[in-house]
Structure formats: C-alpha cells, structure tokens
Design an enzyme around this catalytic site. Sequence first.
Site, PDB file in Angstrom:
ATOM      1  N   HIS A  36     -24.875   2.970 -76.428  1.00 38.71           N
ATOM      2  CA  HIS A  36     -25.016   3.905 -77.543  1.00 38.71           C
ATOM      3  C   HIS A  36     -25.055   5.368 -77.078  1.00 38.71           C
ATOM      4  O   HIS A  36     -24.933   6.275 -77.901  1.00 38.71           O
ATOM      5  CB  HIS A  36     -26.239   3.553 -78.404  1.00 38.71           C
ATOM      6  CG  HIS A  36     -27.568   3.970 -77.858  1.00 38.71           C
ATOM      7  ND1 HIS A  36     -28.414   3.122 -77.181  1.00 38.71           N
ATOM      8  CD2 HIS A  36     -28.219   5.170 -77.911  1.00 38.71           C
ATOM      9  CE1 HIS A  36     -29.518   3.759 -76.860  1.00 38.71           C
ATOM     10  NE2 HIS A  36     -29.430   5.010 -77.277  1.00 38.71           N
ATOM     11  N   ASP A  89     -26.115  -3.289 -74.904  1.00 37.59           N
ATOM     12  CA  ASP A  89     -26.299  -1.834 -74.908  1.00 37.59           C
ATOM     13  C   ASP A  89     -26.175  -1.243 -73.503  1.00 37.59           C
ATOM     14  O   ASP A  89     -26.882  -0.296 -73.146  1.00 37.59           O
ATOM     15  CB  ASP A  89     -27.642  -1.443 -75.522  1.00 37.59           C
ATOM     16  CG  ASP A  89     -27.661   0.034 -75.959  1.00 37.59           C
ATOM     17  OD1 ASP A  89     -26.575   0.590 -76.192  1.00 37.59           O
ATOM     18  OD2 ASP A  89     -28.763   0.616 -76.041  1.00 37.59           O
ATOM     19  N   SER A 130     -32.652   7.343 -73.424  1.00 41.34           N
ATOM     20  CA  SER A 130     -31.758   6.191 -73.443  1.00 41.34           C
ATOM     21  C   SER A 130     -30.800   6.198 -72.260  1.00 41.34           C
ATOM     22  O   SER A 130     -30.148   7.203 -71.982  1.00 41.34           O
ATOM     23  CB  SER A 130     -30.945   6.181 -74.741  1.00 41.34           C
ATOM     24  OG  SER A 130     -31.780   5.990 -75.855  1.00 41.34           O
TER      25      SER A 130
END
Length: 315
Positions: A61, A91, A167
């Site tokens: 992402h 992910d 992230s």
Amino acid sequence: MALAAEKLQSDDAQLDAYSSSVADAVDRIGPAVCRIERIGAGGHGSGFVIAQDGLVVTNFHVVGDARAVRVTMPDGASREGQVLGRDPDTDIALVRADGSFADIAPLGDSKRLRRGQIAIAIGNPLGFEWTVTAGVVSALGRSMRASTGRLIDDVIQTDAALNPGNSGGPLVSSAGEVIGVNTAMIHGAQGIAFAVASNTANFVISEIIRFGRVRRAFIGVSADTTNLPRRAALLSQVTTNTAVRLRSVEKNGPAAKAGLKEGDIIAAIDGRPVTGVDDLVRMLDAERIGRETLCTVVRRTGVSQVAVTPVARTN
C-alpha cells in the site's frame, strides 16, 4: 536506607540494559531504513534495505500501482527505485533501488518470537523522519484483512507506536534483526499495531525475485499456530510441539470439499511437519496446484489423513 539504595542501583542497571539493547538495535538497523515516495503520485512511507545491491522491502500500500519510487536514506542520499513486484495479499512489495548500499537490515526468524520480548519500530511517521518507538510483542499469529479482502495470517501484534508513514518500515528485535514489516495500526486504539511476520515476508520476497509475483496453491482456510499435545504428536508421527488450527474454512473451497472443518489441527502435509502458519503458507506453493496433498489432521476423535487438492489462487 542501604536496601533502598541497592534497589535503586539495580533498577538503574536494568533501565540501562534495556536502553542499551534498544539503542544497539537501532544503531544496527537504522542506517538501512529508508523513506519511500511514489514518483509523480504523492504519498510516502518507509522501507528497509535487505541486500547491498539495492533490494528494498516495503508495503504494497506504500507503492500502490507505481512503477517507480524515490528512495531516500538517512544520510540524505536519494535514488530512484523500480518496483520489482508486489503482493497485495500480504501487503508486501519489493523495490530495486539504484546503486549499492553499505548497510542492510537482515531478516530474522519470526518463528522464534515470544510474547513480551522487545519490539522496536523504525520509520517515517507523519513526516517525522527516522523515528524510533519501542514496545513489546503483544501477540503472535494474529490475522488481519488485506486490501484485497483476503486475510493475512501470521501477523505480529505490537504496542510499539505506529502512525501513517511507518508503513513498510521494520519491526526489530533487541538482537538487531527484522522480525516483521510494519503494516497497520487501528485508528482510535492505543497500543495496537501490526506487522507482517518476517518469515512470511521472506517467502514473498523469494517468490518475487524468482518469478516476479507470488504463486500460491489455495485450499480456502485461515489458521492460527497452536500447541500440539504430546499424545497427538505421537499419533501424528511428528516430532514438533506446535501445529496449525483451522480458524475458518471457506464454503465450497478445496479444504471444505475434502472434509476439513473449523477447529481441525493440521500437523503435517505430505508427511512434513507443519509447525506454524508460516509453514502452511510456504508449503502451499505453486508446485501443489492440482496435486493431491495429504494432510495429517488431529481431531478429538483421533488422527486421520485427509486428501486435499489445492487450486491456483487468483486475485
């Protein structure tokens, strides 16, 4: 007074040991942590270098559909990187950055993790670059839903503070090894964040390097790592003390058609022990698609062999 002074000195020594272990891990891994920005698309996140030739791990992402990203290191050096592959189901994405890199962040063995051990997050949250937060491994074997809607198994829960921008950055042990890839936090909750376990990331990286994508055999289950009672281990003829428990079985999927049910414990596949969810993920590779696979299943009624034929997993 003497006892109080001794206790204070002992507390100080313990604090110094904790601080030292965190600082040493950050010194080892920090120089390999980078900021990643999509070129021409905006948005940023974190990543880390795993090989001196410029292989960088981050989240799917973070890169999205971008083909090129900007990779910036702590010393300010900025390079362009190409997205080699991405796996929305876990992910995870892999980038090849231009140039060579002196510092790398080695992937550790997430199967050796224990609840309560130190967990350190390094990344670029909310624009505050190369921020360090520390906490503990709160739980193991969690599941969370990926952007594809599928469940990511073998997820680490931590209370190390994560924010947007963390992230793709590493979750690090006190030994200075990457134990997970930070991926999500729960908005409105305090002290609940998640990282994809390093063993799962390692599998995905290997598949992307070899094939440009992750090939999977699909049987339609989600699972947790669980303890395997000694009697069950003996009956299963495996030498391990952990296995996987099926948390859910998709209706009309290969596992359901073969007779597997929620609560079943899979101790082995084709005679090879399944000691955790990461083993299950790794064993269900493309080589098993369309091939009858024998699962050693532990139930209250005993141990049985169940033949499952995986199908190709499609996005």
